[in-house]
Every structure is written in C-alpha cells, then in structure tokens.
Design an enzyme around this catalytic site. Structure first.
Site, PDB file in Angstrom:
ATOM      1  N   ASN A 183      49.383 -92.647  45.343  1.00 12.31           N
ATOM      2  CA  ASN A 183      48.250 -92.890  46.220  1.00 12.31           C
ATOM      3  C   ASN A 183      48.442 -94.273  46.836  1.00 12.31           C
ATOM      4  O   ASN A 183      48.278 -95.276  46.155  1.00 12.31           O
ATOM      5  CB  ASN A 183      46.960 -92.813  45.383  1.00 12.31           C
ATOM      6  CG  ASN A 183      45.738 -93.220  46.162  1.00 12.31           C
ATOM      7  OD1 ASN A 183      45.780 -93.384  47.372  1.00 12.31           O
ATOM      8  ND2 ASN A 183      44.628 -93.379  45.451  1.00 12.31           N
ATOM      9  N   LYS A 206      46.701 -95.651  49.012  1.00 13.31           N
ATOM     10  CA  LYS A 206      45.411 -96.273  49.369  1.00 13.31           C
ATOM     11  C   LYS A 206      45.475 -96.837  50.792  1.00 13.31           C
ATOM     12  O   LYS A 206      46.110 -96.243  51.650  1.00 13.31           O
ATOM     13  CB  LYS A 206      45.028 -97.325  48.325  1.00 13.31           C
ATOM     14  CG  LYS A 206      45.048 -96.740  46.913  1.00 13.31           C
ATOM     15  CD  LYS A 206      44.387 -97.599  45.874  1.00 13.31           C
ATOM     16  CE  LYS A 206      44.487 -96.889  44.529  1.00 13.31           C
ATOM     17  NZ  LYS A 206      43.749 -97.568  43.491  1.00 13.31           N
ATOM     18  N   HIS A 221      37.898 -89.851  44.704  1.00 12.84           N
ATOM     19  CA  HIS A 221      38.481 -91.044  44.073  1.00 12.84           C
ATOM     20  C   HIS A 221      37.363 -92.036  43.736  1.00 12.84           C
ATOM     21  O   HIS A 221      36.393 -92.175  44.488  1.00 12.84           O
ATOM     22  CB  HIS A 221      39.502 -91.682  45.016  1.00 12.84           C
ATOM     23  CG  HIS A 221      40.314 -92.735  44.325  1.00 12.84           C
ATOM     24  ND1 HIS A 221      39.824 -94.006  44.111  1.00 12.84           N
ATOM     25  CD2 HIS A 221      41.541 -92.702  43.771  1.00 12.84           C
ATOM     26  CE1 HIS A 221      40.737 -94.706  43.447  1.00 12.84           C
ATOM     27  NE2 HIS A 221      41.784 -93.938  43.235  1.00 12.84           N
ATOM     28  N   GLU A 253      37.133 -95.110  44.001  1.00 13.80           N
ATOM     29  CA  GLU A 253      36.837 -96.136  45.015  1.00 13.80           C
ATOM     30  C   GLU A 253      35.862 -95.582  46.054  1.00 13.80           C
ATOM     31  O   GLU A 253      35.012 -96.301  46.563  1.00 13.80           O
ATOM     32  CB  GLU A 253      38.153 -96.623  45.654  1.00 13.80           C
ATOM     33  CG  GLU A 253      38.890 -97.555  44.702  1.00 13.80           C
ATOM     34  CD  GLU A 253      40.406 -97.548  44.820  1.00 13.80           C
ATOM     35  OE1 GLU A 253      40.952 -97.060  45.826  1.00 13.80           O
ATOM     36  OE2 GLU A 253      41.050 -98.040  43.873  1.00 13.80           O
ATOM     37  N   GLU A 258      40.805 -90.468  35.889  1.00 11.99           N
ATOM     38  CA  GLU A 258      41.128 -91.859  36.178  1.00 11.99           C
ATOM     39  C   GLU A 258      39.979 -92.751  35.713  1.00 11.99           C
ATOM     40  O   GLU A 258      38.987 -92.921  36.433  1.00 11.99           O
ATOM     41  CB  GLU A 258      41.317 -92.060  37.687  1.00 11.99           C
ATOM     42  CG  GLU A 258      42.434 -91.226  38.280  1.00 11.99           C
ATOM     43  CD  GLU A 258      42.933 -91.847  39.575  1.00 11.99           C
ATOM     44  OE1 GLU A 258      44.079 -92.316  39.588  1.00 11.99           O
ATOM     45  OE2 GLU A 258      42.169 -91.904  40.549  1.00 11.99           O
ATOM     46  N   GLY A 286      43.832-100.141  38.923  1.00 11.74           N
ATOM     47  CA  GLY A 286      44.187-101.399  39.574  1.00 11.74           C
ATOM     48  C   GLY A 286      43.993-102.632  38.711  1.00 11.74           C
ATOM     49  O   GLY A 286      44.062-103.753  39.202  1.00 11.74           O
ATOM     50  N   SER A 291      46.576 -97.631  36.337  1.00 12.19           N
ATOM     51  CA  SER A 291      47.595 -98.600  35.908  1.00 12.19           C
ATOM     52  C   SER A 291      48.831 -97.954  35.271  1.00 12.19           C
ATOM     53  O   SER A 291      49.440 -98.535  34.367  1.00 12.19           O
ATOM     54  CB  SER A 291      46.979 -99.646  34.983  1.00 12.19           C
ATOM     55  OG  SER A 291      45.995-100.395  35.678  1.00 12.19           O
TER      56      SER A 291
HETATM   57  P1  PGA Z   1      46.432 -97.796  39.962  1.00 11.56           P
HETATM   58  O1  PGA Z   1      45.535 -96.774  40.837  1.00 11.56           O
HETATM   59  O2  PGA Z   1      47.658 -97.014  39.551  1.00 11.56           O
HETATM   60  O3  PGA Z   1      46.748 -98.914  40.915  1.00 11.56           O
HETATM   61  O4  PGA Z   1      45.614 -98.204  38.812  1.00 11.56           O
HETATM   62  C1  PGA Z   1      45.383 -95.442  40.476  1.00 11.56           C
HETATM   63  C2  PGA Z   1      44.532 -94.742  41.493  1.00 11.56           C
HETATM   64  O5  PGA Z   1      43.615 -95.366  42.039  1.00 11.56           O
HETATM   65  O6  PGA Z   1      44.735 -93.561  41.771  1.00 11.56           O
END
Ligand code: PGA
Length: 266
Positions: A10, A12, A96, A98, A166, A172, A212
């Site tokens: 992803n 982003k 997601h 976010e 997640e 992140g 992560s």
């Molecule tokens: P990350 O993000 O691997 O940077 O923690 C995962 C995601 O948001 O899908």
C-alpha cells in the site's frame, strides 16, 4: 484447500512519476515465486493507477486505495468502482484505518462500499483493526467483530474478499503485533466467520496482517497458521523489502522479497 498467500504493498499518498516508474521496473525484473504460490498486488495512488496497470507485469495485480460507495455521479473528488473496472483495475482496498479515522468512515459505510465494489466485480481487501485504547480496554475482538459484521451484513459472496487485520497502533509506528497477538486475532476472526457466516467462508477467506511488517519480522508472522499474507505500507515503498517478504515465507532467496518494497525509499 490451502489458502494462497496474498501480499500487497500500500503506497498510500506517496511517490512521484519517476519513483513509481522505478518501483515498477524493479518489480518487473524481480524473480518471484509463481502465481500458484503467492498472489502479489501493489496499490498506488489513484493518479498512477493507469500507468502502473499498463507497465506492471501481468502476474502482479494493481489495487486502488479506495472507491466511492455507489455508482458515480455528482460526487466531486470521488472515484467510482465502475471507473476502476473501466480502467482494468481488478482490486480495491477499503476501510483502511487512515480513512476510518481521518475521514470518519463508519463500519456501515465501509460495509456498503465493500458490497458495492464486489457488485461491480472488484476484488476487495477490507481492512479492520482496533486502536491502542480499544486493545488496552480489552475490546479488540468486539471491535474487529463489529467491523466484520458490518461487512458480512451486506455481502453474501466472500470469494472476492480478503480481510486485512491491521491494528491501528501498529500502522506506521514500527510497533508490530507479536506473532502471538496477530495469530490470536486472526484465529478469533476465523471463528467469528465460521459461526456468523459459514464454515466454507471461514476456511477459505484469506486474513492478512498489516502494521509495521518488514523483512525482519515477516517470517515469524507468516509462520502463524491463520496469517495468510500481508498488507505492507511503509516497507512497500521499498521494493526489496516486499520481495523479501514473499521469499522469506516461501523459502525462496531472501533477496527477492526485499525488492518489492524498496524503491521509493532508496
Ligand atoms: P505500515 O502500514 O506497514 O507502514 O505499518 C500498513 C498499512 O497501513 O496498510
């Protein structure tokens, strides 16, 4: 039937035209396990979708990071599921964290989106996960079950759904869930699917982990029986890392998995 490992990057809201082209060319040159062993997708920002779809090797899939909840029309700034289909994009990430937290997408809204995207023929990676506060208050399972229920209420055919667990506190942050923590939730989710949707759906639906994940922690996570792949954010900007993730799991050469997730960062 064994669930095929499913791993995606992803990207982003990252990348320039040059960086995207560079990642794609690295991915195209990578030696990876066959499609029969692992399904791979990358999810660039909307504006790069046609380019990535046209340049990326055919054994990798392209996924959008979102789409509108119903048929397009007067919804300024939105991208409809039909547009993705029209461009030949097979897959979309929905729900997601976010978007849930920053854009206030509710469980019901995400459920509607998942159902609509499936109805036009897209494959959906549906994200669920608890916040740190919810975990600490002991409500992890209640939260992910409610998120999954909102999807299950709108969806009858799960063949094109991949669930991505997640934990918000792991996204992140560099704070990955331990293999035990992730496996516990994946197993509970599978039980929830068994009891609430059906044995067949529980046995066949891929539940992938995100938060992560990187080349260093993926092996132990992938060894858990109910972890069927990864959704990778930060490390997916490093092609080498994504490739390394795939290879580690399937004991191909490590160099490979480390190629999918590298380029933007190198
Ligand atoms: P990350 O993000 O691997 O940077 O923690 C995962 C995601 O948001 O899908």
């Amino acid at each position: 039937m064994a669930r095929k490992f499913f791993i995606g990057g992803n990207w982003k809201c990252n990348g320039t035209l040059e960086e995207v082209k560079k990642i794609v060319s690295m991915l195209n040159e990578a030696e990876i396990p066959s499609e029969n062993v692992v399904e791979v997708f990358v999810s660039p920002p909307f504006v790069f979708l046609p380019l990535v779809e046209s340049l990326l090797r055919p054994d990798f899939q392209v996924a959008a990071q979102n789409c509108w909840v119903r048929k397009g029309g007067a919804f300024t700034g939105e991208i409809s599921a039909e547009m993705l289909v029209n461009l030949g994009i097979p897959c979309v990430i929905l729900g997601h964290s976010e978007r849930r937290s920053l854009l206030n997408e509710s469980d019901e809204f995400v459920g509607d989106k998942v159902a609509y995207a499936l109805s036009v023929g897209l494959k959906v990676i549906a994200c669920i996960g608890e916040t740190l506060q919810q975990r600490e208050s002991g409500s992890t399972m209640a939260v992910v079950a409610a998120q999954t229920k909102a999807i299950a209420e709108k969806v009858s055919n799960w063949a094109n759904v991949v669930l991505a667990y997640e934990p918000v506190w792991a996204i992140g942050t560099g704070k990955v869930a331990t293999p035990g923590q992730a496996q516990e939730v994946h197993l509970e989710l599978r039980k929830w699917l068994h009891d609430s949707v059906g044995a067949e759906v529980a046995a066949t639906t891929r539940i992938i982990y995100g938060g992560s994940v990187n080349g260093a922690n993926c092996r132990e996570l992938a060894a858990q029986p109910d972890i069927d792949g990864f959704l990778v954010g930060g490390a997916s900007l490093k092609v080498a890392c994504l490739l390394s993730l795939m290879k580690r799991h399937h004991s191909f050469s490590l160099a490979f998995l480390f190629q999918i997730f590298w380029p933007l960062a190198v």
